[in-house]
Design a protein around this motif. Structure first.
Motif, PDB file in Angstrom:
ATOM      1  N   ARG A 190      74.484  16.726   8.263  1.00  0.00           N
ATOM      2  CA  ARG A 190      73.509  17.394   7.401  1.00  0.00           C
ATOM      3  C   ARG A 190      73.942  17.258   5.947  1.00  0.00           C
ATOM      4  O   ARG A 190      75.102  17.517   5.625  1.00  0.00           O
ATOM      5  CB  ARG A 190      73.403  18.881   7.751  1.00  0.00           C
ATOM      6  CG  ARG A 190      72.868  19.163   9.131  1.00  0.00           C
ATOM      7  CD  ARG A 190      73.087  20.611   9.514  1.00  0.00           C
ATOM      8  NE  ARG A 190      74.505  20.956   9.509  1.00  0.00           N
ATOM      9  CZ  ARG A 190      74.991  22.095   9.978  1.00  0.00           C
ATOM     10  NH1 ARG A 190      74.195  23.003  10.492  1.00  0.00           N
ATOM     11  NH2 ARG A 190      76.287  22.340   9.944  1.00  0.00           N
ATOM     12  N   PRO A 241      77.090  15.265  13.964  1.00  0.00           N
ATOM     13  CA  PRO A 241      76.967  16.729  13.991  1.00  0.00           C
ATOM     14  C   PRO A 241      78.349  17.376  14.000  1.00  0.00           C
ATOM     15  O   PRO A 241      79.301  16.814  14.558  1.00  0.00           O
ATOM     16  CB  PRO A 241      76.212  16.994  15.304  1.00  0.00           C
ATOM     17  CG  PRO A 241      75.472  15.721  15.566  1.00  0.00           C
ATOM     18  CD  PRO A 241      76.362  14.617  15.071  1.00  0.00           C
ATOM     19  N   ASP A 285      79.854  15.983   8.104  1.00  0.00           N
ATOM     20  CA  ASP A 285      78.660  16.668   8.602  1.00  0.00           C
ATOM     21  C   ASP A 285      77.431  15.778   8.418  1.00  0.00           C
ATOM     22  O   ASP A 285      77.189  15.241   7.334  1.00  0.00           O
ATOM     23  CB  ASP A 285      78.485  17.982   7.845  1.00  0.00           C
ATOM     24  CG  ASP A 285      77.397  18.868   8.420  1.00  0.00           C
ATOM     25  OD1 ASP A 285      76.690  18.447   9.350  1.00  0.00           O
ATOM     26  OD2 ASP A 285      77.259  20.013   7.935  1.00  0.00           O
ATOM     27  N   SER A 338      72.581  27.999  11.191  1.00  0.00           N
ATOM     28  CA  SER A 338      72.386  26.578  11.491  1.00  0.00           C
ATOM     29  C   SER A 338      73.358  26.136  12.585  1.00  0.00           C
ATOM     30  O   SER A 338      74.523  26.544  12.604  1.00  0.00           O
ATOM     31  CB  SER A 338      72.615  25.726  10.238  1.00  0.00           C
ATOM     32  OG  SER A 338      71.695  26.066   9.231  1.00  0.00           O
ATOM     33  N   TYR A 339      72.879  25.313  13.472  1.00  0.00           N
ATOM     34  CA  TYR A 339      73.683  24.824  14.591  1.00  0.00           C
ATOM     35  C   TYR A 339      74.974  24.165  14.093  1.00  0.00           C
ATOM     36  O   TYR A 339      74.950  23.316  13.208  1.00  0.00           O
ATOM     37  CB  TYR A 339      72.873  23.815  15.404  1.00  0.00           C
ATOM     38  CG  TYR A 339      73.614  23.214  16.572  1.00  0.00           C
ATOM     39  CD1 TYR A 339      73.866  23.963  17.713  1.00  0.00           C
ATOM     40  CD2 TYR A 339      74.057  21.897  16.527  1.00  0.00           C
ATOM     41  CE1 TYR A 339      74.542  23.417  18.784  1.00  0.00           C
ATOM     42  CE2 TYR A 339      74.727  21.331  17.597  1.00  0.00           C
ATOM     43  CZ  TYR A 339      74.979  22.104  18.727  1.00  0.00           C
ATOM     44  OH  TYR A 339      75.659  21.554  19.784  1.00  0.00           O
ATOM     45  N   THR A 363      70.313  28.122  17.212  1.00  0.00           N
ATOM     46  CA  THR A 363      69.493  27.046  17.763  1.00  0.00           C
ATOM     47  C   THR A 363      68.790  26.226  16.682  1.00  0.00           C
ATOM     48  O   THR A 363      68.362  25.103  16.944  1.00  0.00           O
ATOM     49  CB  THR A 363      68.435  27.607  18.729  1.00  0.00           C
ATOM     50  OG1 THR A 363      67.629  28.577  18.031  1.00  0.00           O
ATOM     51  CG2 THR A 363      69.096  28.273  19.926  1.00  0.00           C
ATOM     52  N   GLY A 364      68.672  26.774  15.466  1.00  0.00           N
ATOM     53  CA  GLY A 364      68.039  26.028  14.381  1.00  0.00           C
ATOM     54  C   GLY A 364      68.967  24.946  13.862  1.00  0.00           C
ATOM     55  O   GLY A 364      70.141  25.193  13.612  1.00  0.00           O
ATOM     56  N   LYS A 365      68.452  23.733  13.669  1.00  0.00           N
ATOM     57  CA  LYS A 365      69.339  22.625  13.295  1.00  0.00           C
ATOM     58  C   LYS A 365      69.785  22.691  11.837  1.00  0.00           C
ATOM     59  O   LYS A 365      70.792  22.086  11.475  1.00  0.00           O
ATOM     60  CB  LYS A 365      68.678  21.277  13.581  1.00  0.00           C
ATOM     61  CG  LYS A 365      67.505  20.930  12.695  1.00  0.00           C
ATOM     62  CD  LYS A 365      66.987  19.526  13.023  1.00  0.00           C
ATOM     63  CE  LYS A 365      65.837  19.118  12.113  1.00  0.00           C
ATOM     64  NZ  LYS A 365      65.378  17.741  12.381  1.00  0.00           N
ATOM     65  N   ASN A 366      69.053  23.411  10.989  1.00  0.00           N
ATOM     66  CA  ASN A 366      69.459  23.530   9.592  1.00  0.00           C
ATOM     67  C   ASN A 366      68.807  24.764   8.976  1.00  0.00           C
ATOM     68  O   ASN A 366      68.024  25.470   9.630  1.00  0.00           O
ATOM     69  CB  ASN A 366      69.105  22.264   8.800  1.00  0.00           C
ATOM     70  CG  ASN A 366      67.634  21.883   8.917  1.00  0.00           C
ATOM     71  OD1 ASN A 366      66.756  22.750   8.920  1.00  0.00           O
ATOM     72  ND2 ASN A 366      67.354  20.588   9.051  1.00  0.00           N
ATOM     73  N   THR A 390      79.660  19.777  15.601  1.00  0.00           N
ATOM     74  CA  THR A 390      80.254  20.018  16.916  1.00  0.00           C
ATOM     75  C   THR A 390      80.885  18.742  17.475  1.00  0.00           C
ATOM     76  O   THR A 390      81.945  18.788  18.100  1.00  0.00           O
ATOM     77  CB  THR A 390      79.195  20.532  17.905  1.00  0.00           C
ATOM     78  OG1 THR A 390      78.047  19.679  17.867  1.00  0.00           O
ATOM     79  CG2 THR A 390      78.774  21.945  17.548  1.00  0.00           C
ATOM     80  N   VAL A 398      64.862  24.977   8.903  1.00  0.00           N
ATOM     81  CA  VAL A 398      64.276  25.437  10.165  1.00  0.00           C
ATOM     82  C   VAL A 398      64.357  26.962  10.251  1.00  0.00           C
ATOM     83  O   VAL A 398      63.394  27.634  10.653  1.00  0.00           O
ATOM     84  CB  VAL A 398      64.995  24.791  11.364  1.00  0.00           C
ATOM     85  CG1 VAL A 398      64.577  25.462  12.676  1.00  0.00           C
ATOM     86  CG2 VAL A 398      64.701  23.297  11.423  1.00  0.00           C
ATOM     87  N   ASN A 399      65.475  27.523   9.835  1.00  0.00           N
ATOM     88  CA  ASN A 399      65.645  28.975   9.919  1.00  0.00           C
ATOM     89  C   ASN A 399      64.798  29.711   8.880  1.00  0.00           C
ATOM     90  O   ASN A 399      64.336  30.825   9.141  1.00  0.00           O
ATOM     91  CB  ASN A 399      67.120  29.336   9.779  1.00  0.00           C
ATOM     92  CG  ASN A 399      67.901  28.961  11.027  1.00  0.00           C
ATOM     93  OD1 ASN A 399      67.340  28.876  12.119  1.00  0.00           O
ATOM     94  ND2 ASN A 399      69.192  28.726  10.874  1.00  0.00           N
TER      95      ASN A 399
END
Length: 251
Positions: free
Chosen positions: A30, A65, A28, A141-142, A161-164, A67, A167-168
């Protein structure tokens, strides 16, 4: 000079099984300290590296990422994921260390608690199965596979839609969501930041408690079943040395 050429030719003629097996894992992008960082650091990275060394398997770690990690495993460009939950999205791609038809917790790499966070005093409820007093999709998180699968199982709408998680949390504090889900360690670190202290709080019950495993691609396991078992066994021995010693005494 002649001897060197002979050695080189001999090495090139070695059968595939005599050459060092390579394992390429996608991590990952992140960071999730202290468990795993994009460069393969943290407790999980150290555990997987030690297991590979014990099993005699060459290891390459790279980050992307989640995905993209999934797609590269599907395409055969990566051999696995070092911290995979046993959920439908991962199970179609990966094999796990199993015991009596279930993943073996004794060979897990990590135990994770996922918490639900709300604006302080927000009044959202979570009873372990369903949310209440929730007027917006749950913030995720995305690419969060396990959390996404759990929400899908209870048919709970989500916003990924938040990358982490940071952000959320920002969305929560700004009133752009009622609840965000994230790993407890990640959330605790964020709650110590000035912008979130006293503004965001966890709900009482955890959203999920989950074991994570070194997930190996089905292709890798089919081609190298013995090596896969050696890797998983090494993880169990390294993580639980007392249990491994007791088992050795009974043989």
């Amino acid at each position: 000079m002649v001897w060197s050429r002979c050695c080189l030719c001999a090495a090139l003629l070695l059968p595939a099984h005599a050459q060092a097996l390579k394992l390429r894992l996608c991590v990952d992008a992140r960071p999730h300290p202290p468990f795993l960082t994009p460069d393969g650091g943290g407790s999980v990275g150290a555990l997987v590296k030690a297991a590979a060394a014990e099993a005699g398997v060459g290891l390459e770690l790279y980050h992307a990422p989640v995905t993209r990690c999934r797609e590269e495993i599907r395409a055969g460009l990566a051999d696995g994921y070092p911290s995979a939950s046993y959920t439908p999205t991962w199970r179609e791609l990966l094999d796990y260390p199993m015991k009596k038809g279930r993943p073996d917790p004794g060979r897990a790499v990590l135990f994770v608690r996922v918490l639900a966070y709300q604006r302080s005093g927000g009044g959202v409820g979570w009873d372990g199965r369903h949310f209440s007093k929730l007027s917006t999709p749950v913030l995720v998180s995305y690419g969060s596979v396990m959390i996404g699968d759990r929400l899908a199982a209870i048919r709970q709408p989500s916003d990924a839609t938040g990358k982490n998680l940071e952000v959320n949390f920002t969305k929560l504090a700004a009133g752009r969501g009622d609840v965000a889900l994230g790993w407890e360690n990640d959330g605790q670190a964020l709650l110590e930041k000035l912008e979130f202290a006293g503004k965001v709080e966890p709900l009482a019950l955890p959203f999920a408690e989950e074991m994570f495993y070194l997930g190996l691609s089905k292709r890798f396991v089919q081609a190298n079943p013995a090596a896969a078992e050696q890797l998983w066994a090494a993880i169990g021995r390294i993580k639980n040395p007392a249990s491994a010693a007791d088992a050795a005494k009974t043989r």
